[in-house]
Design a protein around this motif. Structure first.
Motif, PDB file in Angstrom:
ATOM      1  N   GLY A  35       0.804  -1.213   0.000  1.00 24.88           N
ATOM      2  CA  GLY A  35       0.000   0.000   0.000  1.00 24.88           C
ATOM      3  C   GLY A  35       0.836   1.260   0.000  1.00 24.88           C
ATOM      4  N   TRP A  36       0.173   2.378  -0.236  1.00 19.46           N
ATOM      5  CA  TRP A  36       0.772   3.704  -0.157  1.00 19.46           C
ATOM      6  C   TRP A  36      -0.079   4.566   0.770  1.00 19.46           C
ATOM      7  CZ3 TRP A  36       5.418   4.854  -2.278  1.00 19.46           C
ATOM      8  CH2 TRP A  36       5.894   4.016  -3.267  1.00 19.46           C
ATOM      9  N   PHE A  37       0.599   5.279   1.620  1.00 18.47           N
ATOM     10  CA  PHE A  37      -0.033   6.244   2.505  1.00 18.47           C
ATOM     11  C   PHE A  37       0.660   7.592   2.317  1.00 18.47           C
ATOM     12  CE2 PHE A  37      -2.666   3.656   5.410  1.00 18.47           C
ATOM     13  CZ  PHE A  37      -2.281   2.392   4.997  1.00 18.47           C
ATOM     14  N   ARG A  38       0.053   8.639   2.829  1.00 17.60           N
ATOM     15  CA  ARG A  38       0.702   9.942   2.796  1.00 17.60           C
ATOM     16  C   ARG A  38       0.353  10.731   4.044  1.00 17.60           C
ATOM     17  NH1 ARG A  38      -2.742  12.730  -2.194  1.00 17.60           N
ATOM     18  NH2 ARG A  38      -4.705  13.031  -1.060  1.00 17.60           N
ATOM     19  N   GLU A  46      -2.747   9.174   5.998  1.00 16.48           N
ATOM     20  CA  GLU A  46      -3.955   8.694   5.350  1.00 16.48           C
ATOM     21  C   GLU A  46      -3.645   7.687   4.255  1.00 16.48           C
ATOM     22  OE1 GLU A  46      -6.172  11.748   3.370  1.00 16.48           O
ATOM     23  OE2 GLU A  46      -4.500  12.354   2.097  1.00 16.48           O
ATOM     24  N   PHE A  47      -4.576   6.777   4.079  1.00 11.62           N
ATOM     25  CA  PHE A  47      -4.461   5.760   3.043  1.00 11.62           C
ATOM     26  C   PHE A  47      -4.616   6.407   1.667  1.00 11.62           C
ATOM     27  CE2 PHE A  47      -4.814   1.620   1.238  1.00 11.62           C
ATOM     28  CZ  PHE A  47      -5.790   1.703   0.254  1.00 11.62           C
ATOM     29  N   VAL A  48      -3.791   5.973   0.723  1.00 11.16           N
ATOM     30  CA  VAL A  48      -3.864   6.464  -0.650  1.00 11.16           C
ATOM     31  C   VAL A  48      -4.326   5.351  -1.588  1.00 11.16           C
ATOM     32  CG1 VAL A  48      -2.563   7.414  -2.589  1.00 11.16           C
ATOM     33  CG2 VAL A  48      -2.072   8.197  -0.260  1.00 11.16           C
ATOM     34  N   TYR A  60      -8.558   2.391  -3.630  1.00 11.65           N
ATOM     35  CA  TYR A  60      -8.063   3.767  -3.709  1.00 11.65           C
ATOM     36  C   TYR A  60      -8.875   4.681  -2.786  1.00 11.65           C
ATOM     37  CZ  TYR A  60      -5.652   2.349  -7.981  1.00 11.65           C
ATOM     38  OH  TYR A  60      -4.828   1.715  -8.896  1.00 11.65           O
ATOM     39  N   ALA A  61      -8.210   5.684  -2.263  1.00 13.26           N
ATOM     40  CA  ALA A  61      -8.920   6.741  -1.569  1.00 13.26           C
ATOM     41  C   ALA A  61      -9.723   7.535  -2.592  1.00 13.26           C
ATOM     42  CB  ALA A  61      -7.925   7.664  -0.857  1.00 13.26           C
ATOM     43  N   ASP A  62     -10.869   8.039  -2.177  1.00 13.88           N
ATOM     44  CA  ASP A  62     -11.720   8.789  -3.100  1.00 13.88           C
ATOM     45  C   ASP A  62     -10.984   9.984  -3.703  1.00 13.88           C
ATOM     46  OD1 ASP A  62     -14.815   8.335  -1.214  1.00 13.88           O
ATOM     47  OD2 ASP A  62     -13.817   7.066  -2.688  1.00 13.88           O
ATOM     48  N   VAL A 104      -5.867  -6.047   1.233  1.00 12.86           N
ATOM     49  CA  VAL A 104      -5.661  -4.619   1.455  1.00 12.86           C
ATOM     50  C   VAL A 104      -6.701  -4.097   2.445  1.00 12.86           C
ATOM     51  CG1 VAL A 104      -5.737  -2.326   0.389  1.00 12.86           C
ATOM     52  CG2 VAL A 104      -4.727  -4.261  -0.848  1.00 12.86           C
ATOM     53  N   VAL A 105      -6.259  -3.285   3.393  1.00 14.33           N
ATOM     54  CA  VAL A 105      -7.166  -2.557   4.272  1.00 14.33           C
ATOM     55  C   VAL A 105      -6.692  -1.118   4.346  1.00 14.33           C
ATOM     56  CG1 VAL A 105      -7.816  -4.563   5.637  1.00 14.33           C
ATOM     57  CG2 VAL A 105      -5.840  -3.190   6.317  1.00 14.33           C
ATOM     58  N   ALA A 106      -7.593  -0.206   4.670  1.00 16.39           N
ATOM     59  CA  ALA A 106      -7.251   1.212   4.641  1.00 16.39           C
ATOM     60  C   ALA A 106      -6.632   1.716   5.946  1.00 16.39           C
ATOM     61  CB  ALA A 106      -8.481   2.043   4.309  1.00 16.39           C
ATOM     62  N   SER A 107      -6.809   0.995   7.028  1.00 16.06           N
ATOM     63  CA  SER A 107      -6.290   1.459   8.313  1.00 16.06           C
ATOM     64  C   SER A 107      -4.785   1.303   8.401  1.00 16.06           C
ATOM     65  CB  SER A 107      -6.939   0.677   9.450  1.00 16.06           C
ATOM     66  OG  SER A 107      -6.319   0.999  10.682  1.00 16.06           O
ATOM     67  N   ALA A 108      -4.102   2.392   8.737  1.00  9.43           N
ATOM     68  CA  ALA A 108      -2.644   2.361   8.850  1.00  9.43           C
ATOM     69  C   ALA A 108      -2.193   1.389   9.947  1.00  9.43           C
ATOM     70  CB  ALA A 108      -2.111   3.753   9.138  1.00  9.43           C
TER      71      ALA A 108
END
Length: 124
Positions: A35-38, A46-48, A60-62, A104-108
């Motif tokens: 994954g990629w975060f920023r 935040e999840f990218v 993908y993040a919106d 894949v999950v969105a939580s860091a």
């Protein structure tokens, strides 16, 4: 243990493109979701985008849908984030991440390994 090394950040004008790369030093790369975060100054990480172990599933993040594309090359133990139509609000430190799971999950908090981060700056 997975070690991740990023490359590809930099300065670009709004509307431009950049490609980030993340190389993993592990023979089990193909079984890790990536994954990629920023993180922008003063904001939470935040999840990218994320990609499953075999590339069949992406998330993908919106805020980046339709502009960013995540991909992976398991033969090279490398994944990529192609960023097009960049906006000033995309300015942040971008982090490559991996988790000991194929999904894949969105939580860091669910991600186990992190790269050092690379700065992406988009000027107006």
């Amino acid at each position: 243990q997975v070690q991740l090394v990023e490359s590809g950040g930099g300065l670009v004008q709004a509307g431009g493109s950049l490609r980030l790369s993340c190389a993993a030093s592990t023979r089990t790369f193909s079984t890790n979701a990536m994954g990629w975060f920023r993180q922008a100054p003063g904001k939470e990480r935040e999840f990218v985008a994320g990609i499953s172990w075999n590339g069949a599933s992406t998330l993908y993040a919106d805020s980046v849908k339709g502009r960013f594309t995540i991909s992976r090359d398991n033969a090279k133990n490398t994944k990529y984030l192609q960023m097009n139509s960049l906006k000033p609000e995309d300015t942040a430190v971008y982090y490559c991440a991996a988790r000991d799971d194929i999904r894949v999950v969105a939580s860091a908090r669910a991600w186990d390994y992190w790269a050092q981060g690379t700065q992406v700056t988009v000027s107006a």
